[in-house]
Motif scaffolding. Structure first.
Motif, PDB file in Angstrom:
ATOM      1  N   LYS A  43      19.535 -30.003 -43.952  1.00 38.88           N
ATOM      2  CA  LYS A  43      20.973 -30.167 -43.823  1.00 38.88           C
ATOM      3  C   LYS A  43      21.344 -30.274 -42.343  1.00 38.88           C
ATOM      4  O   LYS A  43      20.929 -29.438 -41.533  1.00 38.88           O
ATOM      5  CB  LYS A  43      21.674 -28.964 -44.453  1.00 38.88           C
ATOM      6  CG  LYS A  43      23.183 -29.061 -44.472  1.00 38.88           C
ATOM      7  CD  LYS A  43      23.750 -27.815 -45.152  1.00 38.88           C
ATOM      8  CE  LYS A  43      25.265 -27.831 -45.128  1.00 38.88           C
ATOM      9  NZ  LYS A  43      25.824 -26.606 -45.746  1.00 38.88           N
ATOM     10  N   PRO A  44      22.112 -31.304 -41.942  1.00 36.74           N
ATOM     11  CA  PRO A  44      22.489 -31.448 -40.520  1.00 36.74           C
ATOM     12  C   PRO A  44      23.299 -30.261 -40.036  1.00 36.74           C
ATOM     13  O   PRO A  44      24.020 -29.622 -40.812  1.00 36.74           O
ATOM     14  CB  PRO A  44      23.341 -32.729 -40.511  1.00 36.74           C
ATOM     15  CG  PRO A  44      22.983 -33.449 -41.762  1.00 36.74           C
ATOM     16  CD  PRO A  44      22.646 -32.394 -42.767  1.00 36.74           C
ATOM     17  N   ALA A  45      23.176 -29.952 -38.769  1.00 36.28           N
ATOM     18  CA  ALA A  45      23.960 -28.858 -38.193  1.00 36.28           C
ATOM     19  C   ALA A  45      25.439 -29.224 -38.229  1.00 36.28           C
ATOM     20  O   ALA A  45      25.805 -30.397 -38.200  1.00 36.28           O
ATOM     21  CB  ALA A  45      23.502 -28.599 -36.756  1.00 36.28           C
ATOM     22  N   SER A  46      26.271 -28.220 -38.268  1.00 34.55           N
ATOM     23  CA  SER A  46      27.715 -28.455 -38.303  1.00 34.55           C
ATOM     24  C   SER A  46      28.206 -28.930 -36.934  1.00 34.55           C
ATOM     25  O   SER A  46      27.501 -28.818 -35.919  1.00 34.55           O
ATOM     26  CB  SER A  46      28.443 -27.164 -38.677  1.00 34.55           C
ATOM     27  OG  SER A  46      28.272 -26.197 -37.641  1.00 34.55           O
ATOM     28  N   ALA A  47      29.415 -29.452 -36.909  1.00 36.04           N
ATOM     29  CA  ALA A  47      30.012 -29.898 -35.644  1.00 36.04           C
ATOM     30  C   ALA A  47      30.111 -28.739 -34.656  1.00 36.04           C
ATOM     31  O   ALA A  47      29.896 -28.913 -33.456  1.00 36.04           O
ATOM     32  CB  ALA A  47      31.387 -30.503 -35.910  1.00 36.04           C
TER      33      ALA A  47
END
Length: 311
Positions: A43-47
């Motif tokens: 899962k991509p890191a959050s902003a």
């Protein structure tokens, strides 16, 4: 209760029991747990996490963006961030490798090509400068209205001593952004290198008139005036950016250099040095381009040049 209603009730109970059993067994299923863990890891890191990483030290940034890039090597944003962080810690070859692999998927990304060109140029050797020029050329092809790309291409050509092609690239950049200070400055210095003092003065005066012009632009303009023997003007221009003692020393040095009585050997001494600084992008591929054409060079970091008198 009728037999029909009884049968329906038993069926509903059986379905509910079956669903509960499946859910219960799923909680303990190691394969399902592994799949969920893998999904979470990819899962991509959050902003917020990305913003926090970009405020960290260079090594931490490189580690963070390396992990993000590994999750999806084809993602352009993470590849650019990873390459920038690698460049910042001096890992130029790794950064070039990351961008080269990403370019297979994004062959016309001007942002990627500009960054690739800058990293090549920072290595400084002729082969790398040529590779940087090729990247800038491709960026200008991808986005013809990107002045930064044409200007950077001009810088690459100048560093390869192909000054007429550099000047054509700068001219193209100025068609798009006529008042761009770095382009005007590099164009002026390129003209100076080919002996066109009047042309160099004209470009440097335009650059010096801009609000964002720094002392380097003023120094270069003063040098061009001095090389034309206009020492009073040189003092006036130079005095706005340098102590009077340094101005007088530079005038005396330049007067000595251009006296007819000086021997050729003395004139050949390296009194003037050229320093390439980051500027903006430009036109045609460096090695492959025929004479009379231009080449290209990227992202917010492009090279500027400064000519200074040596004390």
């Amino acid at each position: 209760m009728s037999s029909a209603k009884t049968s329906l009730a038993l069926l509903a109970f059986a379905l509910a029991a079956s669903t509960a059993a499946c859910a219960s067994s799923g909680k303990n299923d190691p394969n399902l747990a592994a799949m969920k863990a893998m999904e979470e890891a990819l899962k991509p890191a959050s902003a917020e996490e990305r913003a926090a990483a970009n405020r960290a030290d260079p090594l931490t940034r490189a580690n963070f963006w390396g992990k993000e890039n590994a999750k999806d090597p084809e993602d352009l944003t993470t590849a650019l961030e990873f390459a920038r962080s690698l460049r910042e810690i001096g890992s130029h070859d790794r950064a070039i490798d990351v961008l080269s692999r990403t370019m297979i998927v994004h062959p016309t990304s001007a942002d990627l090509l500009m960054l690739l060109g800058r990293i090549h140029m920072s290595k400084g050797d002729p082969e790398s400068i040529n590779a940087g020029g090729m990247a800038f050329y491709r960026a200008a092809e991808a986005e013809p209205g990107r002045a930064e790309a044409w200007a950077a291409l001009g810088t690459a050509y100048d560093r390869l001593e192909r000054h007429s092609m550099a000047q054509a690239a700068y001219a193209k950049a100025l068609e798009i952004e006529p008042r761009r200070t770095t382009t005007l400055t590099n164009y002026g210095l390129s003209l100076l290198l080919t002996g066109d003092l009047a042309g160099a003065e004209q470009k440097l005066r335009l650059a010096a008139a801009n609000a964002d012009a720094g002392s380097r632009v003023t120094e270069n303009l003063a040098l061009v005036l001095g090389l034309q023997g206009r020492f009073d003007e040189m003092k006036k221009v130079s005095g706005t950016a340098a102590p009077s003692q340094i101005v007088e020393q530079n005038v005396a040095l330049l007067q000595g250099l251009i006296k007819p009585a000086r021997s050729w050997d003395s004139l050949a001494e390296p009194a003037v040095t050229v320093k390439m600084v980051e500027a903006a992008p430009s036109i045609d591929p460096p090695v492959a381009a025929p004479a009379g054409q231009v080449e290209d060079s990227a992202d917010g970091d492009a090279p500027k040049r400064t000519l200074r008198l040596r004390n």
